[in-house]
Design a protein around this motif. Structure first.
Motif, PDB file in Angstrom:
ATOM      1  N   ARG A 132       9.060  -1.230  -3.290  1.00  0.00           N
ATOM      2  CA  ARG A 132       7.877  -0.992  -2.460  1.00  0.00           C
ATOM      3  C   ARG A 132       8.106   0.195  -1.528  1.00  0.00           C
ATOM      4  NH1 ARG A 132       7.283  -4.380  -5.502  1.00  0.00           N
ATOM      5  NH2 ARG A 132       7.010  -2.481  -6.688  1.00  0.00           N
ATOM      6  N   ASP A 135       7.604   3.197  -3.464  1.00  0.00           N
ATOM      7  CA  ASP A 135       6.173   3.400  -3.703  1.00  0.00           C
ATOM      8  C   ASP A 135       5.476   4.039  -2.511  1.00  0.00           C
ATOM      9  OD1 ASP A 135       6.375   2.387  -6.177  1.00  0.00           O
ATOM     10  OD2 ASP A 135       5.455   0.445  -5.769  1.00  0.00           O
ATOM     11  N   VAL A 136       5.844   3.594  -1.297  1.00  0.00           N
ATOM     12  CA  VAL A 136       5.216   4.141  -0.097  1.00  0.00           C
ATOM     13  C   VAL A 136       5.408   5.655  -0.052  1.00  0.00           C
ATOM     14  CG1 VAL A 136       5.376   4.287   2.407  1.00  0.00           C
ATOM     15  CG2 VAL A 136       5.382   2.055   1.292  1.00  0.00           C
ATOM     16  N   PHE A 137       6.652   6.085  -0.288  1.00  0.00           N
ATOM     17  CA  PHE A 137       6.928   7.511  -0.200  1.00  0.00           C
ATOM     18  C   PHE A 137       6.389   8.272  -1.412  1.00  0.00           C
ATOM     19  CE2 PHE A 137       9.689   5.902   2.989  1.00  0.00           C
ATOM     20  CZ  PHE A 137       9.800   6.922   3.910  1.00  0.00           C
ATOM     21  N   TYR A 138       6.368   7.576  -2.559  1.00  0.00           N
ATOM     22  CA  TYR A 138       5.950   8.219  -3.796  1.00  0.00           C
ATOM     23  C   TYR A 138       4.457   8.516  -3.785  1.00  0.00           C
ATOM     24  CZ  TYR A 138       5.583   9.001  -8.840  1.00  0.00           C
ATOM     25  OH  TYR A 138       5.356   9.538 -10.063  1.00  0.00           O
ATOM     26  N   GLY A 139       3.678   7.592  -3.205  1.00  0.00           N
ATOM     27  CA  GLY A 139       2.234   7.740  -3.235  1.00  0.00           C
ATOM     28  C   GLY A 139       1.706   8.774  -2.260  1.00  0.00           C
TER      29      GLY A 139
ATOM     30  N   PRO B  14       1.863  -4.530   0.541  1.00  0.00           N
ATOM     31  CA  PRO B  14       2.948  -3.984   1.363  1.00  0.00           C
ATOM     32  C   PRO B  14       3.046  -2.469   1.286  1.00  0.00           C
ATOM     33  CG  PRO B  14       3.822  -5.160  -0.546  1.00  0.00           C
ATOM     34  CD  PRO B  14       2.360  -5.475  -0.476  1.00  0.00           C
ATOM     35  N   VAL B  15       2.719  -1.890   0.133  1.00  0.00           N
ATOM     36  CA  VAL B  15       2.808  -0.433   0.020  1.00  0.00           C
ATOM     37  C   VAL B  15       1.807   0.238   0.957  1.00  0.00           C
ATOM     38  CG1 VAL B  15       2.520   1.524  -1.523  1.00  0.00           C
ATOM     39  CG2 VAL B  15       3.680  -0.528  -2.320  1.00  0.00           C
ATOM     40  N   GLY B  18       3.000  -0.208   4.508  1.00  0.00           N
ATOM     41  CA  GLY B  18       4.106   0.720   4.778  1.00  0.00           C
ATOM     42  C   GLY B  18       3.601   2.128   4.976  1.00  0.00           C
ATOM     43  N   ALA B  19       2.680   2.531   4.113  1.00  0.00           N
ATOM     44  CA  ALA B  19       2.168   3.897   4.199  1.00  0.00           C
ATOM     45  C   ALA B  19       1.440   4.129   5.519  1.00  0.00           C
ATOM     46  CB  ALA B  19       1.249   4.188   3.018  1.00  0.00           C
ATOM     47  N   LEU B  22       3.961   4.328   8.336  1.00  0.00           N
ATOM     48  CA  LEU B  22       4.675   5.608   8.267  1.00  0.00           C
ATOM     49  C   LEU B  22       3.828   6.736   8.842  1.00  0.00           C
ATOM     50  CD1 LEU B  22       7.303   6.822   7.044  1.00  0.00           C
ATOM     51  CD2 LEU B  22       5.926   7.412   5.073  1.00  0.00           C
ATOM     52  N   VAL B 285      -3.401   7.622  -0.221  1.00  0.00           N
ATOM     53  CA  VAL B 285      -2.386   6.730  -0.786  1.00  0.00           C
ATOM     54  C   VAL B 285      -3.056   5.619  -1.589  1.00  0.00           C
ATOM     55  CG1 VAL B 285      -0.504   5.155  -0.243  1.00  0.00           C
ATOM     56  CG2 VAL B 285      -0.753   7.252   1.051  1.00  0.00           C
ATOM     57  N   PHE B 288      -4.265   6.896  -4.911  1.00  0.00           N
ATOM     58  CA  PHE B 288      -3.131   7.131  -5.805  1.00  0.00           C
ATOM     59  C   PHE B 288      -2.641   5.820  -6.422  1.00  0.00           C
ATOM     60  CE2 PHE B 288       1.346   7.804  -6.719  1.00  0.00           C
ATOM     61  CZ  PHE B 288       1.276   8.967  -7.458  1.00  0.00           C
ATOM     62  N   ILE B 289      -2.504   4.796  -5.576  1.00  0.00           N
ATOM     63  CA  ILE B 289      -1.995   3.514  -6.071  1.00  0.00           C
ATOM     64  C   ILE B 289      -2.979   2.879  -7.051  1.00  0.00           C
ATOM     65  CG2 ILE B 289      -1.278   1.210  -5.400  1.00  0.00           C
ATOM     66  CD1 ILE B 289      -0.465   2.317  -2.728  1.00  0.00           C
TER      67      ILE B 289
END
Lengths: 296, 309
Positions: A132, A135-139, B14-15, B18-19, B22, B285, B288-289
């Protein structure tokens, strides 16, 4: 002890590194790109002798009277807006680009190997959590993220640009590393090593890493190309390196305003930048063909 | 399949969290006082007004509380307001169509030109077309996009006058053709190479030999068997690439002055307009996901061997 030696033998007899190098040397694509890269790296390490070839090697020896004028004897590329010798400027511009490209890629490779191995090898919850985070950094849109970081930090020099690019460039390689570790993990020689009682760290270091590293190596070369282009883009947008730093991005940023009156300002830095990127792309292609014959 | 889709949807939570954390932390670290930045460089906002504004934008709260308040609004579909009082959702709504038009145009160019180029090269492996495609795609990889974009703008737009120089005044497709072509070049080159490799691989497959042995004409084998199979990885790539393209093109939108998401976010970062940066980044984001998820599901439909149980 004996367990380890037995497993080592199995890896050594595959004898891949030497075979790969021999294969590489037979490919013109590799020989050409490696030669070009050696020259470019040499130029980045010691620009003075290269810049001095035509007798005007000081990039900061400028004469405003010749601002923007074209080629002249001893000045094959002409002059930039400050009246500095453009050839010397372009030669000195190699250092920031190549330093950033290689440094950022090194950081990414280190993170990729560490995080990718742990996620791939241990699996389960560790893998899910790390997955995960990746994924956060990848997206995240790469350029946008770098712009935000550089604006937040406020200081724009080689090292902050490196940090901004590195922060979001590691996920691609980490994903690849993770999946190739998973493949290697299930190989028979790893099971053998484990059955013989080798520790996790030893299995990872001696058996999995050497076998799982090839795809990352290929990506690394392509990554240097991408990072160099990324740095130039950021600088072109005005958020990367700043004058008086001499870099291709800075030169191109300046050249924007003078395209019609002095197109050579855009031409020469672009050519050097493109040749460098091209050399890394070709090197990556050649290495991929050598380590993975199927892809050819 | 449905279970797999649900699990993937759950993984998105969660992604996205997190994004947003961040980007929130990054934007919070932007230097300077956003309230004073509103007034422009020289003038200062009177302290009582500034204090009221800080209160209104929750700037006095600790970061985590600001974040919670922001997420609370976001869950109700409220992207908040930027520091000059515009709703961030309005900014997104007005810039989004430009980015979508640019992305779709670039994407269509990738498909319409990239796939045929790849097929052309793959069917003539090792001959002139193959070499030509290899050289052209390598050059595309080598020349940075902003150099291409800028040069094309000056030469084709300003000097030759074939395309509008910048802006969207001439509408779709005229104003979008040149920027979309430049934006799509990289994906076009990748599509062509991927199609070529995949085609060559499939031409050597057992089922092709069987088809040849059965006496099926080559044209039919290629059209009905080889192409269908070899386009699977290409479709995957095109899907992921659409996700990237929809993420806005900061550089191209900047060069060609197209007021899309990339352009807006670049402006917002420079003006320390935190709410806009956070809002657009979160959206990017998410897009993209979601696109990645759709591609993975589509992949299972196209290639039953990879179907997730």
């Amino acid at each position: 002890m004996s367990s380890a030696t037995a497993a080592e033998v199995s890896i050594e007899t595959t004898g891949r590194p030497r075979g790969v190098l021999r294969k590489l040397l037979r490919r013109p694509r590799f020989v050409i790109s490696a030669t070009a890269l050696s020259l470019l790296v040499l130029m980045a390490v010691a620009p003075a002798p290269f810049a001095g070839i035509f007798g005007h090697g000081d990039p900061r020896a400028c004469d405003l009277a010749r601002s923007g004028s074209g080629a002249a004897p001893g000045h094959p590329f002409g002059f930039d807006i400050q009246g500095c010798d453009l050839y010397a400027q372009v030669v000195y511009g190699a250092r920031p680009s190549i330093t950033i490209g290689i440094a950022v890629t090194l950081i990414s490779v280190l993170v990729a190997v560490a995080v990718g191995s742990i996620a791939g090898y241990y699996g389960g919850v560790v893998d899910s959590v790390l997955g995960r985070v990746i994924d956060v950094f990848y997206g995240f849109p790469f350029i946008v993220a770098a712009i935000v970081i550089l604006t937040a930090v406020g200081v724009r020099n080689i090292w902050t640009v490196c940090a901004a690019l590195a922060a979001f460039s590691w996920p691609t390689m980490t994903r690849v590393m993770r999946s190739s570790v998973i493949v290697a993990k299930n190989a028979e020689y790893v099971r053998a090593a484990r059955a013989l009682g080798a520790s996790d760290l030893r299995i990872l270091r001696r058996h999995i890493l050497p076998n799982a590293f090839a795809p990352v190596l290929v990506l690394a070369s392509l990554s240097v190309a991408g990072i160099i282009a990324g740095e130039a883009s950021l600088t072109f947008l005005g958020v990367g390196l700043q004058p008086p730093t001499i870099s291709w991005g800075v030169q191109l940023n300046t050249a924007q305003s003078y395209f019609n009156s002095a197109s050579h300002l855009l031409l020469y830095p672009s050519i050097f930048l493109s040749v460098t990127v091209l050399a890394f792309v070709l090197l990556g292609d050649a290495v991929r063909d050598a380590v993975d014959p199927k892809a050819h | 399949m449905i279970q797999y889709a649900l699990r993937r949807l759950l993984q998105m939570v969660p992604v996205l969290l997190g994004a947003t954390i961040l980007i929130f932390a990054l934007v919070f670290a932007l230097p300077g006082d956003p309230i004073q930045a509103m007034a422009g460089g020289q003038r200062t906002i009177p302290e009582p007004v500034a204090a009221a504004l800080r209160e209104r934008y929750n700037l006095n709260d600790p970061l985590w509380l600001q974040y919670l308040k922001y997420m609370g609004g976001l869950l109700q579909g409220d992207f908040g307001q930027d520091f000059s009082g515009r709703a961030v959702s309005d900014i997104i709504a007005s810039s989004w169509p430009t980015t979508v038009r640019l992305a779709i145009t670039a994407w269509l160019i990738e498909i319409v030109v990239g796939i045929p180029l790849g097929i052309w090269a793959g069917l003539r492996q090792g001959r002139l077309p193959d070499a030509l495609v290899a050289i052209v795609t390598t050059l595309v990889f080598a020349v940075p996009i902003f150099v291409l974009g800028y040069t094309a703008q000056i030469v084709l737009g300003v000097n030759l006058g074939w395309f509008p120089v910048a802006g969207t005044s001439q509408g779709w497709p005229t104003s979008y053709l040149l920027p979309a072509t430049i934006l799509g070049l990289l994906g076009l080159a990748t599509t062509a190479r991927l199609t070529r490799t995949s085609l060559i691989e499939n031409l050597q497959a057992d089922y092709v030999r069987t088809a040849v042995a059965k006496g099926i004409p080559r044209r039919r084998i290629i059209r009905h068997h080889v192409l269908r199979n070899s386009l699977v990885p290409v479709v995957t790539y095109l899907g992921i690439d659409l996700g990237f393209l929809l993420g806005g093109a900061v550089i191209i939108e900047g060069i060609f002055n197209l007021p899309g998401l990339g352009y807006e976010i670049f402006q917002a970062i420079q003006q320390q307009n935190g709410p806009v940066v956070v809002g657009i980044s979160t959206l990017l984001v998410a897009i993209f996901i979601i696109v990645n998820l759709v591609v993975d599901l589509l992949y299972g439909l196209l290639d039953p061997r990879t179907r997730h149980v």
